[in-house]
Scaffold this active site. Structure first.
Site: not given
Length: 527
Positions: A127, A351
């Site tokens: 990621e 988030h």
């Protein structure tokens, strides 16, 4: 001064429950702490706001980062975390995370967590900002759900753990800077109850619901940070909010998270004109740090006048997409979008919170016998910008360390039961709390979002000032209590953002766009 409580009460008149550990929160941090405490033989009460299944952990798609790969090492993981943290990581905290993390993940596997494998070998993906493939995942993109299943089944089955669901913790019971427990409200009956614990652990998760667009579940209303702050605990780094670059933007659909692992598997970002744009903004392109990708997306949206950009996976084999990302594929399909053939409309959404209740390496807060771990806590392990998939690891490592430290605390504390009461709060005002909550979320999204200025922050602070009188009024229902907590934490975020006159990680000031060495320090706030 405003009250440290949200309701009038008298502990002498209320039913009481006692345990050695009182753990508040049922995500990965709370569950792992409960499991570790129970393994040490302690009696544990774990209270959750809703059911044990409702937490940010359940929504964690991408995976959990751990240096378990053949070519990986804790040192490489450390360097990647420090780079992402933009100069504000605590070096010792990060080293603790990356060196103890692999063993905690192995414990999860031993408990029965089923991570994806090829043959007997664990599968790893990459990621943003990771230099190695080190992200373990489960059922493609349902890692958090698999970890939650594993831990909750283990914890519920332990005789010396009492799991209390649908219990809203209103406030901590603190006297002479020592925490003795918490005041709760049964969300079914509406009745108050005292929970006493010789060790109190806040693992209440995040604050995404302060914003109008978020990937977080309904329960993420920053309750733990608010009640710790009211009780006198220090909070730190509140200005650093991570906006996930890619949440789904479809009419009628929630802001569903499109995992960063999709970009890790080769997805490209395109603007409304179909142009790939990330290489213009950063050398790592789609795998740049999240704050950079979020701002790049906002910039492209502004240039094209669109309300989203697009994530393109159409060049990847459809079978691979369906196998690797079954949850995302199914969810998008439910709203009429075939991601193997069509572009996915995405935009940033709140988030993760890097800030929270300030702790040391053992989870201890500035209040004696009060500990915190997971997203509610802050020991600067994430710095100004969390490295992708470090959050689940954070909950495991520092939840476990709390139990190591608490053994000493339990040996050296008395079983005191001081009296607590509050009778100073005025009656609940007749206001529309639902409207106030929506207004708060709009203000946070517009004024304290990914792009900030002194003017916007001042307008947000003026809003909080207008509603400051509520701190002296009682809240009757849990919805009202959530709004009180959201106001408290929204103001803390805004104040810290106003103080930090630079841009760094998840905090970006249009009027101070540069990073300043003078600001290589933390903002700590206390009631």
């Amino acid at each position: 001064m405003s009250s440290k409580y949200l309701v009038n009460f008298d502990s002498a008149e209320l039913p009481q429950e006692e345990a050695e550990y009182l753990i508040i929160g049922g995500g990965i941090a709370g569950l792992f702490t409960a499991w570790a405490a129970a393994q040490a033989g302690a009696r544990v009460t774990l209270v959750t706001k809703r059911s044990i299944a409702e937490s940010n952990t359940d929504r964690a798609q991408g995976g959990i980062a751990a240096a378990l790969g053949q070519h990986d090492s804790p040192e490489l993981h450390l360097q990647d975390t420090l780079i992402a943290g933009a100069g504000l990581c605590d070096h010792d905290a990060v080293r603790t995370l990356v060196t103890e993390g692999p063993e905690r993940v192995k414990e999860l596997i031993d408990m029965g967590a089923s991570f994806d494998r090829t043959g007997n070998q664990l599968c790893f993906t990459r990621e943003g900002c990771h230099s190695q493939d080190r992200i373990l995942h489960a059922q493609g993109d349902a890692t958090g759900a698999e970890i939650l299943r594993t831990l909750s089944q283990k914890v519920v089955a332990i005789p010396n753990v009492d799991v209390v669901e649908n219990m809203y913790v209103i406030d901590l019971l603190v006297k002479n800077n020592t925490c003795y427990g918490a005041l709760g409200m049964d969300q079914v009956t509406g009745k108050l109850k005292i929970f006493r614990g010789r060790i109190v652990v806040l693992a209440t998760g995040g604050s995404g619901r302060l914003y109008n667009y978020t990937t977080n579940p309904e329960v993420a209303t920053a309750d733990g940070i608010a009640l710790a702050y009211r009780a006198g605990a220090e909070v730190m780094d509140m200005e650093f909010i991570q906006f996930h670059p890619t949440s789904l933007v479809l009419p009628g659909a929630p802001r569903f998270l499109i995992s960063e692992a999709v970009r890790g598997e080769g997805a490209l970002l395109r603007n409304a004109r179909g142009e790939r744009f990330m290489p213009q903004y950063h050398g790592m392109a789609e795998l740049a740090p999240r704050d950079i990708v979020s701002r790049a997306i906002l910039s492209e949206m502004a240039k094209t006048g669109a309300d989203s950009v697009f994530l393109d996976v159409t060049h990847i084999a459809p079978d691979k997409i369906r196998e690797r990302f079954p949850t995302i594929t199914t969810t998008c399909s439910k709203y009429g979008l075939d991601i193997t053939k069509e572009l996915i409309p995405v935009a940033p959404a709140a988030h993760y919170m890097m800030g929270g209740v300030k702790t040391d390496l053992w989870g201890e807060t500035s209040i004696s016998r009060l500990f915190s771990c997971g997203e509610a806590s802050c020991l600067a392990v994430h710095g100004a910008n969390r490295l992708a998939s470090n959050s689940l690891l954070d909950g495991l490592v520092f939840g476990g360390r709390i139990v190591q430290r608490a053994a000493y605390v339990l040996e050296n504390t008395q079983r005191d039961k001081p009296h607590f009461h509050c009778e100073s709060l005025q009656p609940t005002p007749n206001i529309d709390y639902e409207f106030l909550r929506r207004k708060l979320q709009h203000i946070m999204g517009e004024k304290v979002g990914p792009l900030r200025t002194a003017l916007r922050l001042a307008e947000a602070l003026a809003f909080f000032e207008r509603w400051a009188f509520l701190k002296n009024h009682e809240a009757k229902e849990t919805f009202q209590m959530e709004v009180h907590n959201m106001l408290e934490v929204g103001e803390l975020i805004t104040e810290a953002a106003m103080m930090r006159t630079e841009s760094r990680g998840g905090h970006f000031r249009l009027d101070y766009p540069e990073t300043s060495e003078r600001w290589r320090k933390h903002v700590i706030l206390r009631h």
